[in-house]
Design a protein around this motif. Structure first.
Motif, PDB file in Angstrom:
ATOM      1  N   SER A 150      -2.965   4.335  -0.736  1.00 22.36           N
ATOM      2  CA  SER A 150      -4.253   4.727  -0.171  1.00 22.36           C
ATOM      3  C   SER A 150      -4.924   3.561   0.538  1.00 22.36           C
ATOM      4  O   SER A 150      -5.436   3.691   1.657  1.00 22.36           O
ATOM      5  CB  SER A 150      -5.153   5.271  -1.273  1.00 22.36           C
ATOM      6  OG  SER A 150      -6.449   5.553  -0.766  1.00 22.36           O
ATOM      7  N   MET A 154      -5.549   3.194   4.648  1.00 20.15           N
ATOM      8  CA  MET A 154      -6.900   2.980   5.154  1.00 20.15           C
ATOM      9  C   MET A 154      -6.968   1.729   6.020  1.00 20.15           C
ATOM     10  O   MET A 154      -7.680   1.693   7.031  1.00 20.15           O
ATOM     11  CB  MET A 154      -7.894   2.878   4.008  1.00 20.15           C
ATOM     12  CG  MET A 154      -8.312   4.215   3.424  1.00 20.15           C
ATOM     13  SD  MET A 154      -8.967   5.386   4.636  1.00 20.15           S
ATOM     14  CE  MET A 154     -10.361   4.459   5.275  1.00 20.15           C
ATOM     15  N   GLU A 198     -10.402  10.577   6.110  1.00 18.09           N
ATOM     16  CA  GLU A 198     -10.188   9.125   6.109  1.00 18.09           C
ATOM     17  C   GLU A 198     -10.388   8.544   7.509  1.00 18.09           C
ATOM     18  O   GLU A 198     -10.855   7.396   7.645  1.00 18.09           O
ATOM     19  CB  GLU A 198      -8.785   8.817   5.589  1.00 18.09           C
ATOM     20  CG  GLU A 198      -8.627   9.137   4.114  1.00 18.09           C
ATOM     21  CD  GLU A 198      -7.253   8.786   3.595  1.00 18.09           C
ATOM     22  OE1 GLU A 198      -7.084   8.724   2.377  1.00 18.09           O
ATOM     23  OE2 GLU A 198      -6.329   8.575   4.427  1.00 18.09           O
ATOM     24  N   LYS A 201     -14.053   8.012   7.963  1.00 24.43           N
ATOM     25  CA  LYS A 201     -14.497   6.807   7.255  1.00 24.43           C
ATOM     26  C   LYS A 201     -14.108   5.547   8.027  1.00 24.43           C
ATOM     27  O   LYS A 201     -14.895   4.587   8.106  1.00 24.43           O
ATOM     28  CB  LYS A 201     -13.881   6.774   5.857  1.00 24.43           C
ATOM     29  CG  LYS A 201     -14.404   7.851   4.911  1.00 24.43           C
ATOM     30  CD  LYS A 201     -13.722   7.736   3.553  1.00 24.43           C
ATOM     31  CE  LYS A 201     -14.231   8.813   2.603  1.00 24.43           C
ATOM     32  NZ  LYS A 201     -13.552   8.725   1.275  1.00 24.43           N
TER      33      LYS A 201
END
Length: 499
Positions: A150, A154, A198, A201
Motif C-alpha cells: 500500500s 501510494m 488513492e 489522495k
C-alpha cells in the motif's frame, strides 16, 4: 496459439504466411518487450541458440510443455497464417518503440569519448530509470523504505501526480508498461475499488497550494522565485496586460524574429526555442521580469546548461530590444531579464491578429524526434491554415529534406496526417504518452535529479559564507570590568607634580 511451461512461463505463437528474417523478427520482439515488461525477447535475440520447447516437449525438471489452445483451433491458426499486411500493421502500431530502439542502438554505437568538466556529469545512458518508475514497472520495492504494498503504490501514485499525469494516463500505464503497479494491488477487484480513491489522495497531496507565511518579505523558494516587492512607486502590470504582451510578442516572433534568426547558422534553432521558452515562462509566471536559471531553461529545452548560458547573451543581442538584462546573478538568484515591446514594433503588433493555441519550448516527445521536428509540428499546429510541404519549408526555414524526414517520422507515429496536400495534427494522439513510449521521460528525470544535486551542492557552498549577526550583548563579558573610573582631584594633583 499458446502453450504452458511447468516453470510458469508461456509461449505465444504467431505464424506468418511469408518468411521473416531474423533481424526483422528480433526488432519486432524487442519493441514488444519495451511495451510489455514480462516478455522475454531472448529466444529471438540470436540465431543459433534461440530454440524453445514446442508443445509436448519434456521439461528438464520434469513435466511436459502443454498446449493450452484447443487442438482444432491451433490447427486452424497454423493453417491460416498472418499475411505480410498484418506484420506491417504490427510494425506501425509499434512505431514509437521501434524509434526508441533505434535511438538506443545509436547511443550504444557511439564510441566512448573522454569528457571533462561539467559536461561529464550529464547522464546520457538510456538505462537510467527513476526508482519509483522501476517499482511501477516491476512491482518490486525496498521493504526497508516501504513497509507494505500500500505504501509503495501510494509513493508511485504521488510520483505520477507530481509529474502531472491524469487518471486515464495512469490506467493506460497499468495496462501497458507499468504492470508492477497493478501487481501492488493484488487483484483487479481491489484495483478497481481503490485506484480512484488513492489517486484523489495523491493529487490532493502533491498539488496542494501552500498559503504564504505571514510577515514574509521575500520568496527565495528556489532559483527562479520572484522577489516580493515592498510597494512604493512600482506599477506591476496586470495579468491581462502580461498575457496581451505575450500574444503581441508571439506575433513579432513569427513575423520578424524567426526570419532574422534563420540566418544565424547552427545556433538559430536553439535561439528560436529559447525565445519561445522565455515567453512560456513569462505567461506562466505572469510577469515581465524573469529570473529563470540556466538549468531550469536547460531542463525545458533538453540541452546542457552551458549551452543555455552561451545562447542567452546572444539572444539579447538579436532580440531587437525585446529582451534586456537588468540585473546580474547573485547568490541563489539568477540573472534578471526585462521583456518588453519596443516602441518601433508596436505599430506592427496592431496590424497582426493573435494566433490561437499555446506556445511551447521543446515538448518532451521532441527530445527523441529532434528540434527540426518540433518546428515542423508547430508550423502545422499553429498555422493560420493547414500548410503544405512548401508552406512548412517557408515557415520553418529548414531544408526540404529535413522537413520531409520529420513529416515522415511524425506521420509514422500518428502525430500528424495528410489530407490531400495539406497536413493536419492528429488530435487523438497524446504527446505525453508518446514520450513515455519513446523512453524520453527517463532522460528528463535523470537531468532533473542531476540539477537538483548540483543546486544542493551550490547552496551548501554558499551557506558556508553566511555572515553571522553580531549583537551588542555578544561583545560584552560579564566577568570583566570594562569601565574606567577617573581619579579624584588629590590623586590627579600628585600625579601631575611627580611628572
Amino acid at each position: 496459439m499458446e502453450d504452458f511451461s511447468p516453470s510458469g512461463g508461456r509461449h505465444i505463437y504467431v505464424p506468418l504466411a511469408e518468411r521473416l528474417d531474423g533481424a526483422a523478427a528480433r526488432e519486432l520482439v524487442e519493441a514488444l518487450a519495451l511495451q510489455a515488461a514480462s516478455l522475454d525477447p531472448g529466444p529471438h535475440q540470436n540465431i543459433t541458440d534461440g530454440c524453445i520447447r514446442v508443445p509436448g516437449s519434456l521439461y528438464k525438471s520434469g513435466g511436459y510443455q502443454v498446449l493450452i489452445t484447443p487442438l482444432s483451433a491451433a490447427y486452424d491458426i497454423m493453417s491460416r497464417r498472418n499475411p505480410a499486411v498484418a506484420v506491417d500493421r504490427l510494425r506501425e502500431a509499434l512505431a514509437p518503440e521501434l524509434s526508441r530502439l533505434r535511438e538506443l542502438r545509436a547511443r550504444m554505437a557511439k564510441p566512448a569519448a573522454t569528457i571533462s568538466g561539467s559536461a561529464a556529469l550529464m547522464p546520457v545512458s538510456a538505462g537510467v530509470e527513476a526508482p519509483l518508475r522501476r517499482i511501477a514497472r516491476t512491482g518490486l520495492y525496498d521493504t526497508a523504505r516501504y513497509k507494505s504494498p500500500s505504501e509503495a503504490r501510494m509513493a508511485v501514485l504521488n510520483h505520477f501526480s507530481a509529474c502531472r499525469w491524469t487518471l486515464d494516463q495512469v490506467r493506460a500505464g497499468i495496462a501497458g508498461q507499468f504492470p508492477g503497479l497493478a501487481a501492488l494491488y493484488g487483484s483487479d477487484a481491489k484495483q478497481g475499488r481503490l485506484l480512484e480513491t488513492e489517486w484523489a489522495k495523491a493529487v490532493a497531496w502533491t498539488q496542494k497550494d501552500t498559503p504564504p507565511s505571514a510577515g514574509r518579505k521575500n520568496a527565495f523558494i528556489n532559483d527562479t522565485s520572484q522577489t516580493l516587492t515592498t510597494g512604493g512607486g512600482i506599477n506591476k502590470p496586470s495579468r491581462a496586460a502580461i498575457h496581451q504582451l505575450v500574444n503581441d510578442l508571439e506575433n513579432i516572433l513569427y513575423a520578424v524574429l524567426d526570419y532574422r534568426m534563420m540566418k544565424l547558422g547552427r545556433e538559430s534553432v536553439g535561439l528560436r526555442f529559447l525565445f519561445r521558452s522565455l515567453l512560456g515562462y513569462m505567461r506562466a509566471k505572469e510577469t515581465d521580469l524573469l529570473d529563470v536559471g540556466c538549468r531550469t531553461l536547460a531542463t525545458a529545452l533538453g540541452k546542457h546548461h552551458a549551452t543555455i548560458a552561451r545562447l542567452l547573451p546572444r539572444l539579447v543581442r538579436v532580440s531587437d530590444g525585446i529582451i534586456t538584462k537588468v540585473a546580474d546573478a547573485r547568490r541563489r538568484s539568477a540573472d534578471v531579464y526585462l521583456i518588453q515591446l519596443p516602441a518601433h514594433l508596436q505599430q506592427l503588433t496592431r496590424e497582426l491578429s493573435w494566433r490561437k493555441g499555446k506556445i511551447h519550448g521543446i515538448r518532451n516527445v521532441f527530445r527523441a524526434l529532434g528540434a527540426p521536428a518540433a518546428l515542423v509540428y508547430e508550423a502545422i499546429e499553429r498555422g493560420r491554415r493547414s500548410p503544405t510541404n512548401s508552406d512548412i519549408i517557408r515557415a520553418t526555414g529548414i531544408s526540404r529534406s529535413a522537413v520531409e524526414n520529420a513529416l515522415a517520422e511524425m506521420s509514422a507515429l500518428k502525430m500528424i496526417h495528410r489530407d490531400g496536400r495539406q497536413w493536419h495534427v492528429t488530435a487523438t494522439t497524446n504527446l505525453g504518452q508518446l514520450a513515455v513510449r519513446l523512453g524520453v521521460m527517463d532522460d528528463v528525470q535523470a537531468q532533473i535529479r542531476l540539477y537538483r544535486h548540483q543546486r544542493a551542492a551550490w547552496h551548501a557552498y554558499l551557506d558556508r559564507f553566511l555572515e553571522q549577526a553580531i549583537t551588542e550583548t555578544a561583545l560584552y563579558d560579564t566577568e570583566r570590568d570594562e569601565h574606567w573610573l577617573p581619579p579624584d582631584e588629590d590623586a590627579a594633583r600628585y600625579v601631575w607634580e611627580v611628572a
